[in-house]
Write a protein that holds these residues in place. Sequence first.
Motif, short mmCIF file in Angstrom:
data_model
loop_
_atom_site.label_atom_id
_atom_site.label_comp_id
_atom_site.label_asym_id
_atom_site.label_seq_id
_atom_site.Cartn_x
_atom_site.Cartn_y
_atom_site.Cartn_z
N PHE A 30 0.84 -1.20 0.00
CA PHE A 30 0.00 0.00 0.00
C PHE A 30 0.88 1.25 0.00
CE2 PHE A 30 -2.40 3.46 1.73
CZ PHE A 30 -3.68 3.29 1.24
N THR A 31 1.84 1.30 0.90
CA THR A 31 2.71 2.47 1.01
C THR A 31 3.51 2.68 -0.27
OG1 THR A 31 2.89 2.18 3.40
CG2 THR A 31 4.62 3.47 2.33
N THR A 38 -1.21 10.15 -0.21
CA THR A 38 -2.42 10.69 0.41
C THR A 38 -3.00 9.77 1.47
OG1 THR A 38 -3.82 9.67 -1.26
CG2 THR A 38 -3.09 11.95 -1.68
N GLY A 39 -2.51 8.52 1.51
CA GLY A 39 -3.11 7.54 2.41
C GLY A 39 -4.31 6.86 1.77
N HIS A 40 -4.51 7.11 0.48
CA HIS A 40 -5.60 6.49 -0.30
C HIS A 40 -5.03 6.04 -1.63
CE1 HIS A 40 -7.83 9.03 2.51
NE2 HIS A 40 -8.81 8.14 2.37
N LEU A 41 -5.52 4.91 -2.12
CA LEU A 41 -5.12 4.42 -3.44
C LEU A 41 -6.24 4.71 -4.43
CD1 LEU A 41 -3.60 0.92 -2.59
CD2 LEU A 41 -2.35 3.02 -3.12
N GLY A 49 0.08 -0.78 -9.56
CA GLY A 49 0.69 -1.67 -8.59
C GLY A 49 0.57 -3.13 -8.97
N LEU A 50 -0.62 -3.54 -9.37
CA LEU A 50 -0.83 -4.94 -9.74
C LEU A 50 -0.01 -5.33 -10.97
CD1 LEU A 50 -4.65 -5.31 -9.09
CD2 LEU A 50 -2.76 -6.13 -7.67
N LEU A 51 0.09 -4.42 -11.92
CA LEU A 51 0.86 -4.72 -13.13
C LEU A 51 2.35 -4.85 -12.85
CD1 LEU A 51 -0.95 -2.42 -15.70
CD2 LEU A 51 -1.02 -4.92 -15.59
N PHE A 92 -7.98 -1.50 2.33
CA PHE A 92 -7.07 -2.35 1.56
C PHE A 92 -6.50 -3.47 2.41
CE2 PHE A 92 -3.07 -3.50 -0.48
CZ PHE A 92 -3.48 -3.67 -1.79
N CYS A 93 -6.02 -3.14 3.61
CA CYS A 93 -5.21 -4.08 4.39
C CYS A 93 -5.99 -4.95 5.36
CB CYS A 93 -4.15 -3.30 5.17
SG CYS A 93 -2.96 -2.44 4.12
N ASP A 94 -7.16 -4.52 5.82
CA ASP A 94 -7.90 -5.29 6.81
C ASP A 94 -8.28 -6.67 6.28
OD1 ASP A 94 -7.81 -3.17 8.56
OD2 ASP A 94 -9.93 -2.62 8.35
#
Length: 133
Positions: A30-31, A38-41, A49-51, A92-94
């Motif tokens: 995530f980071t 911003t703390g948001h994706l 990121g996935l690519l 995202f992480c939970d």
Amino acid sequence: RRAEKSTITMDYNNGGLPPPPPLSDRQSWFTYFDADKTGHLTSEEIITGLLHTPDYGASGDDGGIEGVRDLVHAVLPVFDRDGSGTIDRNEFCDGGGMAESLLLAAEQQQKQQQQESNGGSSNENANVHAAGI
């Protein structure tokens, strides 16, 4: 499609960044891909990121860039609990969050590819089904 993906990877690597963490390391992933910090994706940050995440398996021919884009656009609203149009760290992480579902989708895709290489049948929507959508 291969040329597009290759170009994206080359541009990304030429930016001098270290290799991305695996998606299984949710917090670091995530980071790393929160490009604007911003703390948001955004959906584009998630797609990028996935690519570029080797353990996600986006390098195969199973939909390529458009397949990843379609998957992200299909599932983002499900995990965007606050309706912001982006995914925050908790969303995202939970447990039960977007990362967990994307990992399940990648697992399902790998199993499907193994079955196909062993003569099994194909299911184009395996990613969405594995994500619980």
